[in-house]
Scaffold this motif. Structure first.
Motif, short mmCIF file in Angstrom:
data_model
loop_
_atom_site.label_atom_id
_atom_site.label_comp_id
_atom_site.label_asym_id
_atom_site.label_seq_id
_atom_site.Cartn_x
_atom_site.Cartn_y
_atom_site.Cartn_z
N CYS A 135 53.51 14.64 -2.26
CA CYS A 135 53.47 13.06 -2.86
C CYS A 135 51.58 13.81 -4.62
O CYS A 135 50.83 14.47 -3.96
CB CYS A 135 52.49 12.14 -3.28
SG CYS A 135 52.39 10.55 -4.75
N ILE A 136 51.71 13.43 -5.78
CA ILE A 136 50.84 14.08 -6.37
C ILE A 136 50.21 13.20 -7.24
O ILE A 136 50.27 12.96 -8.60
CB ILE A 136 50.96 15.48 -7.24
CG1 ILE A 136 52.56 15.37 -8.69
CG2 ILE A 136 51.62 16.49 -6.52
CD1 ILE A 136 51.80 16.74 -9.43
N ALA A 137 51.30 12.25 -7.62
CA ALA A 137 51.36 10.88 -8.63
C ALA A 137 50.81 9.42 -8.00
O ALA A 137 49.09 9.02 -7.96
CB ALA A 137 52.64 10.52 -9.77
N MET A 138 51.68 8.38 -7.17
CA MET A 138 51.48 7.62 -7.21
C MET A 138 50.20 7.43 -6.50
O MET A 138 49.63 6.05 -6.00
CB MET A 138 52.65 6.82 -7.11
CG MET A 138 53.33 6.21 -7.60
SD MET A 138 54.44 5.41 -7.35
CE MET A 138 55.75 4.69 -8.85
N VAL A 139 50.24 8.30 -5.30
CA VAL A 139 49.84 7.80 -4.37
C VAL A 139 48.15 7.65 -4.38
O VAL A 139 46.72 7.64 -3.60
CB VAL A 139 49.36 10.44 -3.17
CG1 VAL A 139 48.90 10.81 -4.14
CG2 VAL A 139 48.96 9.35 -1.77
N THR A 305 48.38 10.16 1.82
CA THR A 305 48.49 12.05 0.91
C THR A 305 49.56 12.91 1.94
O THR A 305 50.81 13.38 1.06
CB THR A 305 47.21 12.58 0.50
OG1 THR A 305 46.66 13.36 1.99
CG2 THR A 305 46.09 12.48 -0.93
N ALA A 306 49.73 12.07 2.78
CA ALA A 306 51.36 12.17 3.74
C ALA A 306 52.27 11.76 3.79
O ALA A 306 53.48 12.65 3.81
CB ALA A 306 49.97 12.46 5.29
N ALA A 307 52.19 10.47 3.40
CA ALA A 307 53.28 9.42 3.67
C ALA A 307 53.98 9.69 2.08
O ALA A 307 55.28 9.18 2.08
CB ALA A 307 53.07 8.01 4.00
N GLY A 308 53.16 9.30 0.74
CA GLY A 308 54.09 9.51 -0.27
C GLY A 308 54.64 10.84 -0.44
O GLY A 308 54.44 11.86 -0.15
N ASN A 309 55.62 10.78 -1.29
CA ASN A 309 56.62 12.01 -1.90
C ASN A 309 56.92 11.78 -3.22
O ASN A 309 56.42 10.65 -4.43
CB ASN A 309 57.58 12.48 -1.72
CG ASN A 309 57.11 12.80 0.16
OD1 ASN A 309 57.74 11.25 1.77
ND2 ASN A 309 57.93 13.66 0.57
N ASN A 310 56.03 12.82 -3.86
CA ASN A 310 56.80 13.40 -5.27
C ASN A 310 58.32 13.20 -5.99
O ASN A 310 59.32 13.77 -5.79
CB ASN A 310 56.75 14.34 -6.08
CG ASN A 310 55.74 14.72 -7.28
OD1 ASN A 310 56.80 13.94 -8.10
ND2 ASN A 310 55.28 16.17 -7.64
N VAL A 340 58.39 2.59 -2.66
CA VAL A 340 56.88 1.32 -3.50
C VAL A 340 56.29 0.02 -2.41
O VAL A 340 55.49 0.13 -1.86
CB VAL A 340 57.22 0.92 -4.73
CG1 VAL A 340 56.87 -0.10 -4.83
CG2 VAL A 340 57.36 2.75 -5.18
N PRO A 341 58.01 -0.20 -1.55
CA PRO A 341 57.27 -1.33 -1.12
C PRO A 341 56.95 -1.24 0.49
O PRO A 341 55.63 -2.17 0.07
CB PRO A 341 58.55 -2.04 -1.20
CG PRO A 341 59.64 -2.26 -1.43
CD PRO A 341 59.00 -0.09 -2.46
N VAL A 342 57.44 -0.16 0.72
CA VAL A 342 56.73 -0.38 1.88
C VAL A 342 55.36 0.39 1.91
O VAL A 342 53.61 0.00 2.39
CB VAL A 342 57.55 1.71 2.71
CG1 VAL A 342 56.62 2.11 4.07
CG2 VAL A 342 58.98 0.99 3.23
N LEU A 343 54.80 1.05 0.83
CA LEU A 343 54.08 1.75 0.67
C LEU A 343 52.96 0.42 -0.01
O LEU A 343 51.34 0.99 0.43
CB LEU A 343 53.45 2.85 0.37
CG LEU A 343 54.43 4.39 0.21
CD1 LEU A 343 53.93 5.47 -0.62
CD2 LEU A 343 53.66 4.50 1.95
#
Length: 361
Positions: A135-139, A305-310, A340-343
């Protein structure tokens, strides 16, 4: 939102909740509504997904790009760039992030994809691609909502961006082509994605808002002073981060609404390993941060930053390599549907665990 501390007090001080804006108080509700609106539009308006999909440059969706830029700019304008050296000097944080993101994350997704989808190779490959796209954005938004360390998030996201350009293709070859053969799992697959396309993805989704945020901070502090900049200017642009988030979610789900709602059983099969993945990556990283002595703020940043994905990159790669109607592309689309809902739920989980950490000095 001037900062995201109000969320942290939601469960502690009812009087504070009453002072929150409607947007802040019901954030989870607005996100779920945005998802529902997007899915509904994509399902009910014939050809809407095709129209939105055509509004692109170089494989980058302009509507999504606009939403993400609006979303990330206010948060990156809040970063105190003169304090980044304190983050880069934190070796425990930097090393942990690199290991988790580029060694652990892809391996965990590879394992889960094969465990949960041994009979569905297209969906399995799509999930592995999602795991490779860090992930590089929503995180940036999730971290800020959970009161994570903004400066640490900026550094780790930039670090992920560099590694994404250098390592994405190599890891794709390893996990999709080489490793399955080594393990006797069958023939591998190859990704058709250039380093240039990955670099363009990074420049648009991180480079542009990062430069804009840096220049805004620098010019704003020079003209207004730090105190006035943070107390007067930032509160004015703060809400736009969430407006951008909600807009992005609506567009994203409108693009894929018909696909998602027409294949509910397939979506459920793909969703299960994703749920396990997000839980393992978030809680594992969060607990690791606490175990190695990181503050709540930096442990939270490490976890998100570990859990999110691009997902933008994952979907683009899947479509470019396997086609827009492929099972690989569907896996990429289901990624944000679950993420989205999980994070956003994990934002509240993180805040609830805040008191377990020693106060930051």
């Amino acid at each position: 939102m001037t900062r995201t501390e109000p969320l942290a007090t939601t469960a502690e001080t009812p009087s504070v909740v009453a002072k929150l804006s409607t947007l802040d108080r019901f954030l989870a509700v607005w996100i779920l509504l945005a998802m529902a609106v997007g899915l509904g539009l994509g399902r009910l308006i014939p050809g809407l997904n095709d129209v939105l999909a055509k509004v692109e440059i170089g494989g980058i969706s302009l509507p999504i790009a606009v939403g993400l830029l609006i979303m990330m700019y206010p948060v990156l304008a809040k970063v105190r760039y003169d304090k980044l050296d304190a983050v880069t000097g934190d070796r425990k944080l930097m090393v942990s992030s690199l290991v988790i993101n580029w060694l652990v994350g892809p391996a965990v997704m590879f394992a889960l994809a094969w465990i949960f989808l041994p009979d569905l190779p297209e969906y399995r490959t799509g999930l592995i691609i999602v795991g490779l796209a860090r992930c590089i954005a929503m995180v940036i938004i999730w971290n800020d909502l959970a009161c994570g360390d903004r400066e640490a998030a900026a550094v780790l996201v930039a670090l992920n961006s560099v590694f994404q350009v250098l390592a994405f293709g190599l890891l794709g070859w390893f996990y999709l082509d080489l490793l399955p053969g080594w393990l006797g799992l069958g023939e591998g697959e190859q990704l058709d994605i250039s380093m240039w396309k990955i670099a363009l993805n990074v420049v648009i989704f991180l480079g542009v808002p990062l430069v804009a945020g840096f220049l805004t901070r620098r010019i704003g502090e020079k003209k207004l002073g730090r105190e006035s900049y943070e107390s007067n200017f930032l509160p004015k642009i703060g809400p736009w981060a969430l407006y951008g988030l909600l807009f992005t979610i609506v567009i994203l789900f409108a693009l894929q609404g018909k696909t998602i709602t027409s294949q509910p059983l397939d979506v459920a099969r793909i969703a299960l390993p994703l749920l396990v993945y997000f839980a393992l990556m978030f809680f594992g990283s969060f607990l690791l941060g606490k175990a190695i002595g990181l503050s709540y703020e930096r442990s939270t940043t490490l976890a998100f930053t570990a859990a999110g994905n691009n997902f933008e990159l994952a979907i683009a790669v899947a479509i470019a390599t396997f086609g827009v109607t492929s099972g690989q592309a569907l896996s990429g689309v289901v990624g944000p549907l679950i993420e989205v809902p999980v994070l956003i739920a994990l934002v509240y989980v993180a805040l609830a665990r805040r008191k377990k950490f020693a106060p930051t000095v």
